[in-house]
Design a protein around this motif. Structure first.
Motif, mmCIF file in Angstrom:
data_model
loop_
_atom_site.group_PDB
_atom_site.id
_atom_site.type_symbol
_atom_site.label_atom_id
_atom_site.label_comp_id
_atom_site.label_asym_id
_atom_site.label_seq_id
_atom_site.Cartn_x
_atom_site.Cartn_y
_atom_site.Cartn_z
ATOM 1 N N ASN A 197 -2.729 19.493 -7.231
ATOM 2 C CA ASN A 197 -1.507 19.754 -8.001
ATOM 3 C C ASN A 197 -0.831 20.988 -7.443
ATOM 4 O OD1 ASN A 197 -3.013 21.925 -8.995
ATOM 5 N ND2 ASN A 197 -3.622 20.833 -10.857
ATOM 6 N N ALA A 198 0.285 21.371 -8.009
ATOM 7 C CA ALA A 198 1.049 22.504 -7.487
ATOM 8 C C ALA A 198 0.217 23.781 -7.495
ATOM 9 C CB ALA A 198 2.327 22.686 -8.298
ATOM 10 N N HIS A 199 -0.609 23.964 -8.539
ATOM 11 C CA HIS A 199 -1.445 25.171 -8.630
ATOM 12 C C HIS A 199 -2.474 25.200 -7.504
ATOM 13 C CE1 HIS A 199 -3.754 28.444 -10.347
ATOM 14 N NE2 HIS A 199 -4.847 27.676 -10.324
ATOM 15 N N ARG A 200 -3.159 24.074 -7.280
ATOM 16 C CA ARG A 200 -4.170 24.027 -6.224
ATOM 17 C C ARG A 200 -3.526 24.143 -4.841
ATOM 18 N NH1 ARG A 200 -6.450 19.828 -9.765
ATOM 19 N NH2 ARG A 200 -8.307 20.698 -10.773
ATOM 20 N N ASP A 243 -3.172 12.328 -5.717
ATOM 21 C CA ASP A 243 -4.515 11.824 -5.463
ATOM 22 C C ASP A 243 -4.422 10.563 -4.609
ATOM 23 O OD1 ASP A 243 -7.115 10.962 -5.477
ATOM 24 O OD2 ASP A 243 -7.379 11.092 -7.654
ATOM 25 N N LEU A 244 -4.826 10.667 -3.352
ATOM 26 C CA LEU A 244 -4.749 9.539 -2.426
ATOM 27 C C LEU A 244 -5.667 8.392 -2.821
ATOM 28 C CD1 LEU A 244 -4.610 11.517 0.918
ATOM 29 C CD2 LEU A 244 -2.858 9.920 0.121
ATOM 30 N N VAL A 283 0.780 14.206 -0.968
ATOM 31 C CA VAL A 283 -0.065 15.087 -0.160
ATOM 32 C C VAL A 283 -1.266 15.549 -0.981
ATOM 33 C CG1 VAL A 283 1.240 17.192 -0.764
ATOM 34 C CG2 VAL A 283 -0.098 17.111 1.371
ATOM 35 N N GLN A 284 -2.423 15.650 -0.317
ATOM 36 C CA GLN A 284 -3.639 16.112 -0.994
ATOM 37 C C GLN A 284 -4.482 16.935 -0.030
ATOM 38 O OE1 GLN A 284 -6.237 12.983 -2.472
ATOM 39 N NE2 GLN A 284 -7.114 14.321 -4.031
ATOM 40 N N ARG A 285 -5.129 17.975 -0.556
ATOM 41 C CA ARG A 285 -6.072 18.745 0.258
ATOM 42 C C ARG A 285 -7.337 17.925 0.466
ATOM 43 N NH1 ARG A 285 -7.025 24.560 -2.226
ATOM 44 N NH2 ARG A 285 -7.494 23.299 -4.063
ATOM 45 N N PHE A 286 -7.911 18.015 1.667
ATOM 46 C CA PHE A 286 -9.115 17.249 1.979
ATOM 47 C C PHE A 286 -10.246 17.588 1.015
ATOM 48 C CE2 PHE A 286 -13.114 16.799 4.485
ATOM 49 C CZ PHE A 286 -13.116 15.407 4.566
ATOM 50 N N GLY A 287 -10.403 18.862 0.712
ATOM 51 C CA GLY A 287 -11.471 19.276 -0.200
ATOM 52 C C GLY A 287 -11.310 18.682 -1.583
ATOM 53 N N ILE A 317 0.837 -1.198 0.000
ATOM 54 C CA ILE A 317 0.000 0.000 0.000
ATOM 55 C C ILE A 317 0.877 1.256 0.000
ATOM 56 C CG2 ILE A 317 -1.683 1.351 1.320
ATOM 57 C CD1 ILE A 317 -2.831 -1.162 -0.017
ATOM 58 N N ALA A 318 1.904 1.257 0.871
ATOM 59 C CA ALA A 318 2.797 2.424 0.935
ATOM 60 C C ALA A 318 3.556 2.614 -0.372
ATOM 61 C CB ALA A 318 3.768 2.260 2.095
ATOM 62 N N SER A 319 3.902 1.506 -1.016
ATOM 63 C CA SER A 319 4.676 1.608 -2.261
ATOM 64 C C SER A 319 3.869 2.230 -3.388
ATOM 65 C CB SER A 319 5.190 0.225 -2.681
ATOM 66 O OG SER A 319 4.128 -0.601 -3.107
ATOM 67 N N LEU A 320 2.527 2.127 -3.329
ATOM 68 C CA LEU A 320 1.695 2.739 -4.360
ATOM 69 C C LEU A 320 1.816 4.262 -4.332
ATOM 70 C CD1 LEU A 320 -1.563 0.567 -4.199
ATOM 71 C CD2 LEU A 320 0.237 0.513 -5.936
ATOM 72 N N SER A 321 1.807 4.850 -3.120
ATOM 73 C CA SER A 321 1.973 6.304 -3.043
ATOM 74 C C SER A 321 3.389 6.687 -3.461
ATOM 75 C CB SER A 321 1.670 6.809 -1.631
ATOM 76 O OG SER A 321 2.601 6.320 -0.693
ATOM 77 N N ASN A 322 4.369 5.835 -3.164
ATOM 78 C CA ASN A 322 5.743 6.090 -3.603
ATOM 79 C C ASN A 322 5.830 6.088 -5.128
ATOM 80 O OD1 ASN A 322 7.701 4.368 -1.004
ATOM 81 N ND2 ASN A 322 6.245 6.046 -0.885
#
Length: 465
Positions: free
Chosen positions: A352-355, A372-373, A339-343, A326-331
């Motif tokens: 993305n960098a802009h958001r 995207d988590l 990292v992702q904003r909750f909203g 599971i951890a390797s997928l985010s890697n």
């Protein structure tokens, strides 16, 4: 090279350190060897923490996880006085005895510079908070806790190391390749071809050596059972949102049972005014948190983990491998921590960098990559986390803000648990196991307590002979 000792300790984390301390205190003159693949306390230096690099560079041996003090050395040093969480030592001994061991380890820490300040959930303010949490089906676990602080934790361990190095032989930068039975005791074989022998062995490999240790146990014919694995994210938000909680109990352990699936989700490792950090667990990048005692080192944010507990049944028997996958997928998606904003997560759009540039909450782990988590975490665990955030929002309004940050993945690997006696002895005589790597603890307090327990059992055997 072939050397013989009275007792060997494999691993120099919290369990190994306090096992060594107790052996020397009760057996002056005993020849004790502690072996670790990492460095001594003076030479442990993560390049990210030192500011030399922004991202993990996959050091051959992770300075954050290995060496004197183990994974706890660079933690923020939460010391919990409880058996309600932090391990399963009550499966081996009465609760009162576990608490006595935890208090004993705290006395040693205090003698080496730990604070005497204790946060409690038994104060009127904490009880009022507990009652308020229950209104939203959130359950605040009761415990006393000391916050040692990341910088103070290192100082305490340095003082302990100076005490121990006079009487204990340390073998750092040493990778043990095999544990063998030999000559009425045990032999540790190293990658350099050296052999260390002793009648007594305490295995305390810590989290970084857990998978390797499980393989060794299988080869030795030692029975093991599956442990749970916790999968989730690290939440970061403005410290003001949780200030009314952290000012009262500092480390709030809140448990919630989701309505959708009936799964347990919990907060873990809360760091007021802290920093989110990356960790390297056997080549897999995961996320963690720190907080400092010194106000000058604090941030404007609070971070904590939200973890979903996963228990597996037969025929599946590789929870550790599952968590690493599971951890390797985010890697794979982010090249490290994502990292992702909750909203954005709730809306189903990728950060993305802009958001992220529009976010009012500024990430303390600047090396984390927006993403995207939902592409990394299983849907069930992600649904549980989202439901928990909305529940927390009732107790701490603002938790579910659009700009709350979620880092992934955070995975807590709990080793397969050895079958042990009440003295933490394996089915092989004079072979003991302690700490997180043996699957019986998951925190500083009970890890240290388990090391003391094993050392006292050896002492009784020697002095009773």
């Amino acid at each position: 090279m072939r050397k013989t000792y009275d007792t060997m300790i494999l691993g120099c984390g919290e369990a190994g350190v306090f096992a060594g301390y107790e052996l020397i205190r009760r057996n002056p003159g005993m020849k004790v060897l502690i072996v670790d693949q990492g460095q001594d306390i003076y030479h442990r230096s993560c390049p990210i923490v030192a500011g030399k690099v922004r991202e993990c560079i996959d050091c051959k041996v992770c300075h954050t996880m290995c060496g004197f003090g183990g994974a706890g050395a660079f933690s923020d040093g939460k010391y919990n006085f409880t058996t309600a969480f932090g391990g399963w030592l009550t499966d081996f001994m009465p609760e009162q005895e576990v608490m006595e061991l935890i208090d004993y380890v705290d006395e040693i820490n205090t003698a080496h510079g730990a604070t005497r300040e204790v946060f409690s959930t038994e104060t009127p303010a904490a009880q009022a908070l507990r009652k308020k949490a229950l209104e939203f089906d959130l359950h605040l676990l009761q415990a006393r806790v000391k916050h040692l602080g990341t910088e103070n934790n290192l100082r305490i361990l340095t003082n302990l190391y100076e005490d121990l190095r006079r009487d204990i032989t340390f073998q750092f930068n040493t990778a043990v390749t095999a544990i063998r039975q030999a000559e009425g005791g045990y032999c540790l074989e190293t990658a350099d071809g050296d052999q260390y022998l002793a009648k007594f062995l305490i295995a305390a490999p810590g989290r970084s050596g857990a998978e390797w240790f499980a393989q060794q146990c299988r080869q030795l014919g030692l029975p093991m059972t599956n442990n749970q694995i916790d999968i989730g994210v690290r939440v970061e938000l403005p410290a003001l949102i949780f200030e009314h909680i952290t000012d009262v109990v500092y480390e709030s352990k809140l448990i919630y049972r989701t309505k959708q699936y009936g799964d347990q989700v919990r907060t873990f490792c809360m760091n007021p005014y802290g920093h989110v950090v990356a960790e390297n667990v056997e080549g897999i990048h995961t996320v963690n948190g720190h907080s400092y005692s010194d106000p000058k080192l604090r941030s404007e944010n609070t971070n904590f983990a939200l973890l979903v507990s996963n228990h597996f049944t037969e025929p599946f028997d590789e929870p550790y491998r599952y968590g690493k996958h599971i951890a390797s997928l985010s890697n794979m998606l982010a090249g490290g921590v994502l990292v992702q904003r909750f909203g954005d997560l709730v809306r189903g759009v990728r950060s993305n960098a802009h958001r992220m540039g529009k976010s009012t909450t500024h990430p303390t782990l600047t090396a984390a990559v927006p993403g995207d988590l939902s592409l990394a975490l299983p849907k069930r665990q992600l649904d549980d986390i989202i439901e928990m955030i909305y529940a927390l929002d009732k107790l701490a309004p603002g938790t579910a803000n659009y700009d709350t940050l979620l880092y992934g993945a955070e995975v807590k690997f709990y080793s397969a648990r050895l079958k042990l006696s009440t003295h933490l002895e394996t089915s092989l005589p004079n072979f003991f196991a302690a700490g997180d790597g043996a699957g019986i603890t998951r925190g500083l307090a009970q890890a240290g307590a388990s090391g003391v327990r094993a050392a006292r059992a050896i002492t009784q055997r020697i002095q009773g002979a």
